[in-house]
Design a protein around this motif. Structure first.
Motif, PDB file in Angstrom:
ATOM      1  N   GLN A 176       0.827  -1.206   0.000  1.00 31.54           N
ATOM      2  CA  GLN A 176       0.000   0.000   0.000  1.00 31.54           C
ATOM      3  C   GLN A 176       0.863   1.258   0.000  1.00 31.54           C
ATOM      4  O   GLN A 176       0.539   2.246  -0.679  1.00 31.54           O
ATOM      5  CB  GLN A 176      -0.932  -0.009   1.212  1.00 31.54           C
ATOM      6  CG  GLN A 176      -2.047  -1.038   1.100  1.00 31.54           C
ATOM      7  CD  GLN A 176      -2.889  -1.133   2.355  1.00 31.54           C
ATOM      8  OE1 GLN A 176      -2.523  -0.596   3.401  1.00 31.54           O
ATOM      9  NE2 GLN A 176      -4.012  -1.813   2.279  1.00 31.54           N
ATOM     10  N   ILE A 177       1.966   1.225   0.738  1.00 29.36           N
ATOM     11  CA  ILE A 177       2.888   2.363   0.742  1.00 29.36           C
ATOM     12  C   ILE A 177       3.489   2.551  -0.652  1.00 29.36           C
ATOM     13  O   ILE A 177       3.603   3.670  -1.158  1.00 29.36           O
ATOM     14  CB  ILE A 177       3.995   2.159   1.792  1.00 29.36           C
ATOM     15  CG1 ILE A 177       3.407   2.223   3.196  1.00 29.36           C
ATOM     16  CG2 ILE A 177       5.094   3.212   1.645  1.00 29.36           C
ATOM     17  CD1 ILE A 177       4.381   1.831   4.292  1.00 29.36           C
ATOM     18  N   GLY A 178       3.880   1.427  -1.278  1.00 28.68           N
ATOM     19  CA  GLY A 178       4.433   1.507  -2.622  1.00 28.68           C
ATOM     20  C   GLY A 178       3.420   2.031  -3.626  1.00 28.68           C
ATOM     21  O   GLY A 178       3.754   2.862  -4.488  1.00 28.68           O
ATOM     22  N   THR A 179       2.173   1.560  -3.531  1.00 22.53           N
ATOM     23  CA  THR A 179       1.123   2.018  -4.446  1.00 22.53           C
ATOM     24  C   THR A 179       0.834   3.503  -4.259  1.00 22.53           C
ATOM     25  O   THR A 179       0.692   4.248  -5.234  1.00 22.53           O
ATOM     26  CB  THR A 179      -0.164   1.203  -4.221  1.00 22.53           C
ATOM     27  OG1 THR A 179       0.110  -0.183  -4.426  1.00 22.53           O
ATOM     28  CG2 THR A 179      -1.253   1.645  -5.185  1.00 22.53           C
ATOM     29  N   MET A 180       0.754   3.934  -3.009  1.00 24.52           N
ATOM     30  CA  MET A 180       0.502   5.352  -2.726  1.00 24.52           C
ATOM     31  C   MET A 180       1.647   6.211  -3.261  1.00 24.52           C
ATOM     32  O   MET A 180       1.415   7.266  -3.872  1.00 24.52           O
ATOM     33  CB  MET A 180       0.346   5.574  -1.222  1.00 24.52           C
ATOM     34  CG  MET A 180       0.054   7.014  -0.836  1.00 24.52           C
ATOM     35  SD  MET A 180      -0.065   7.252   0.941  1.00 24.52           S
ATOM     36  CE  MET A 180       1.642   6.957   1.427  1.00 24.52           C
ATOM     37  N   SER A 181       2.877   5.765  -3.067  1.00 25.12           N
ATOM     38  CA  SER A 181       4.034   6.509  -3.561  1.00 25.12           C
ATOM     39  C   SER A 181       4.021   6.603  -5.076  1.00 25.12           C
ATOM     40  O   SER A 181       4.338   7.653  -5.659  1.00 25.12           O
ATOM     41  CB  SER A 181       5.331   5.842  -3.086  1.00 25.12           C
ATOM     42  OG  SER A 181       5.391   5.793  -1.679  1.00 25.12           O
ATOM     43  N   LEU A 182       3.641   5.500  -5.736  1.00 26.14           N
ATOM     44  CA  LEU A 182       3.571   5.498  -7.196  1.00 26.14           C
ATOM     45  C   LEU A 182       2.487   6.436  -7.692  1.00 26.14           C
ATOM     46  O   LEU A 182       2.663   7.123  -8.715  1.00 26.14           O
ATOM     47  CB  LEU A 182       3.326   4.072  -7.704  1.00 26.14           C
ATOM     48  CG  LEU A 182       3.383   3.888  -9.220  1.00 26.14           C
ATOM     49  CD1 LEU A 182       4.761   4.247  -9.759  1.00 26.14           C
ATOM     50  CD2 LEU A 182       3.033   2.447  -9.584  1.00 26.14           C
ATOM     51  N   ASP A 183       1.356   6.495  -6.978  1.00 21.68           N
ATOM     52  CA  ASP A 183       0.287   7.424  -7.353  1.00 21.68           C
ATOM     53  C   ASP A 183       0.790   8.868  -7.322  1.00 21.68           C
ATOM     54  O   ASP A 183       0.588   9.631  -8.273  1.00 21.68           O
ATOM     55  CB  ASP A 183      -0.906   7.265  -6.414  1.00 21.68           C
ATOM     56  CG  ASP A 183      -1.683   5.987  -6.667  1.00 21.68           C
ATOM     57  OD1 ASP A 183      -1.568   5.441  -7.786  1.00 21.68           O
ATOM     58  OD2 ASP A 183      -2.391   5.521  -5.757  1.00 21.68           O
ATOM     59  N   PHE A 184       1.420   9.249  -6.216  1.00 22.91           N
ATOM     60  CA  PHE A 184       1.930  10.618  -6.094  1.00 22.91           C
ATOM     61  C   PHE A 184       3.018  10.885  -7.133  1.00 22.91           C
ATOM     62  O   PHE A 184       3.098  11.982  -7.697  1.00 22.91           O
ATOM     63  CB  PHE A 184       2.479  10.846  -4.687  1.00 22.91           C
ATOM     64  CG  PHE A 184       1.428  11.178  -3.672  1.00 22.91           C
ATOM     65  CD1 PHE A 184       0.971  12.470  -3.520  1.00 22.91           C
ATOM     66  CD2 PHE A 184       0.879  10.193  -2.870  1.00 22.91           C
ATOM     67  CE1 PHE A 184      -0.011  12.789  -2.591  1.00 22.91           C
ATOM     68  CE2 PHE A 184      -0.105  10.492  -1.939  1.00 22.91           C
ATOM     69  CZ  PHE A 184      -0.563  11.791  -1.788  1.00 22.91           C
ATOM     70  N   LEU A 185       3.840   9.888  -7.377  1.00 22.14           N
ATOM     71  CA  LEU A 185       4.918  10.031  -8.361  1.00 22.14           C
ATOM     72  C   LEU A 185       4.345  10.336  -9.747  1.00 22.14           C
ATOM     73  O   LEU A 185       4.787  11.278 -10.421  1.00 22.14           O
ATOM     74  CB  LEU A 185       5.742   8.746  -8.377  1.00 22.14           C
ATOM     75  CG  LEU A 185       7.003   8.663  -9.238  1.00 22.14           C
ATOM     76  CD1 LEU A 185       7.906   7.562  -8.704  1.00 22.14           C
ATOM     77  CD2 LEU A 185       6.682   8.362 -10.702  1.00 22.14           C
ATOM     78  N   ILE A 186       3.377   9.539 -10.178  1.00 19.73           N
ATOM     79  CA  ILE A 186       2.830   9.703 -11.524  1.00 19.73           C
ATOM     80  C   ILE A 186       2.086  11.017 -11.662  1.00 19.73           C
ATOM     81  O   ILE A 186       2.224  11.732 -12.669  1.00 19.73           O
ATOM     82  CB  ILE A 186       1.920   8.507 -11.869  1.00 19.73           C
ATOM     83  CG1 ILE A 186       2.743   7.220 -11.977  1.00 19.73           C
ATOM     84  CG2 ILE A 186       1.160   8.762 -13.172  1.00 19.73           C
ATOM     85  CD1 ILE A 186       1.921   5.981 -12.216  1.00 19.73           C
TER      86      ILE A 186
END
Length: 468
Positions: free
Chosen positions: A312-322
């Motif tokens: 979930q942390i990785g997914t959230m980080s990827l969302d903000f990144l994109i």
């Protein structure tokens, strides 16, 4: 700090707006577009609109004040390290040989897509881009960077391209990544529907056909409940503890990278070649996550790693990144290099479709198109796109396609996508030239095709034994 928090808050609001737009516009649901891409495109739109009623400053980017916009540009280069730290951390133990056996077709096809993208990009750089652009040789890896690596890899290479005085390459990579997500998902769904209609005679194999993947997770429910109670006992959030482990992984990767840079400068002080200086941090973070996860597995600390929280942390980080990467795209650069971006997207798409239609049916088990869709999605867009196409192709989990795709990642991610091959491609071009890069990618591609041929022969022999 306040500026950084405000920039992240803007990204969070864009994500919320993107989610609501997709929810209330059913047309977009059919394209299976990620919320982060839609939110990023909305942010890009807002960044090119000014509101006359508000004085946001002379340097404002649309509705974004300059200082917040500049802070948003820094987010992808930071968050990519969090994304890569979460890829392998907390992964359960798996049988190496059984995983390789299940994922062998995916590994071969994944490398065929990736090495081919490097090869095709080199051909474009030599025979097309060299007549129109300076620094054309550094455009060669952009198909692989955008398609295989995605927004995170493109943004993570900012420092590398800055060292080459070719900062525009980051926007080009982000443009290719954005286009890749759009055409990858749409073309993948269209191709699957066309091919699956023509192959109605094929029947899915059993989900449990020789696959004991479900037994890999050696954390049973009792252990998980004990761990959850321990977190509650000390009144700490699981997310907080997982973030601490992720920071340890990133710091370890940073130490590894700095050590390699120092060792290279010490032992090769007189050499004009300096590969390590052009290696970004995130591939080292991926290697660090593999090592630390292996160490944790041999200690009692592993029970405190919560894989769901880490994902979930990785997914959230990827969302903000994109969101931040797409919203801060420089459209002027994309327009100046429209020939390059269009050519890279078209060449990458043609290569991927060619590999899919010409070789996939000989590599994958039956039904081949179900197993092929995740790799096609990952090769044209991102790993997440591959998982989405896996759900489209096999929503009822009648095959082992999704598990095979996931088991491929440890044998693929450290090298391709955002791995060492992608990171080393740029310094390789700088120090040895574009022709050396073309030759290496051509030889690697031939080796991959040889592995595919041997895999095909093995499958034929196995089918002959079963039929006899």
């Amino acid at each position: 700090m306040l500026i950084a928090l405000t920039a992240l808050s803007i990204a969070a609001v864009l994500l919320t707006i993107g989610f609501l737009v997709i929810h209330f516009l059913p047309v977009l649901k059919h394209f299976h577009l990620p919320v982060s891409i839609v939110a990023g495109l909305l942010g890009l739109l807002f960044a090119h609109f000014s509101i006359g009623y508000f004085d946001l400053g002379a340097d404002a980017r649309g509705i974004f004040p300059e200082k917040y916009f500049l802070e948003m540009k820094q987010v992808p280069g930071i968050f990519i390290n969090i994304v890569f730290a979460t890829l392998m951390l907390g992964m359960p133990k798996f049988s190496l040989w059984k995983s390789m056996h299940l994922a062998a077709p995916n590994i071969v096809m994944g490398h065929a897509y990736a090495w081919g993208q490097h090869f095709v990009g080199a051909l474009l750089a030599i025979f097309v881009f060299s007549y129109f652009y300076e620094n054309s040789q550094y455009m060669a890896p952009l198909i692989a960077i955008g398609f295989q690596g995605g927004h995170g890899t493109a943004a993570g290479l900012t420092a590398t391209f800055d060292n080459l005085n070719f900062t525009e390459a980051v926007d080009l990579g982000l443009g290719v990544a954005t286009g890749g997500v759009l055409i990858g998902l749409i073309s993948g769904i269209v191709i699957f529907k066309i091919v699956s209609r023509k192959d109605q005679t094929l029947t899915p194999i059993s989900k449990n056909n020789g696959n004991d993947a479900d037994s890999h997770d050696d954390h049973d429910e009792k252990d998980k409940k004990k761990t959850d109670l321990e977190f509650k006992k000390y009144m700490v959030s699981k997310f907080s503890v997982q973030m601490g482990f992720i920071v340890v992984v990133i710091f370890t990767g940073w130490v590894m990278l700095k050590s390699l840079v120092y060792l290279e400068s010490y032992f090769f002080a007189d050499s004009k070649v300096s590969l390590m200086a052009y290696i970004p941090l995130f591939p080292m973070v991926l290697i660090s996550s593999i090592f630390i996860n292996a160490i944790f597995r041999r200690t009692r600390l592993f029970r405190f790693l919560d894989r769901k929280s880490i994902e979930q942390i990785g997914t959230m980080s990827l969302d903000f990144l994109i969101v931040c990467a797409v919203a801060t795209l420089d459209l002027n650069v994309l327009m100046d290099y429209k020939l390059a971006v269009g050519s890279l997207l078209l060449a990458g798409l043609v290569w991927n479709i060619g590999i899919l239609m010409l070789f996939a049916r000989f590599i994958y088990p039956s039904p081949w198109y179900v197993y092929a869709m995740p790799d096609y999605g990952g090769a044209t867009a991102t790993t997440a796109s591959g998982l989405l196409l896996a759900d489209v192709a096999d929503p009822n989990r009648l095959t082992s396609s999704k598990k095979a795709y996931m088991f491929k990642q440890p044998f693929y991610e450290p090298f391709m996508g955002g791995g060492f091959v992608t990171a080393l491609s740029i310094p390789l071009i700088k120090f040895w030239g574009i022709w050396s890069y073309l030759s290496i990618t051509a030889m690697a591609l031939m080796l991959v095709f040889l592995c595919g041929f041997l895999l095909w022969r093995k499958q034929i022999r196995t089918a002959a034994k079963v039929s006899s």
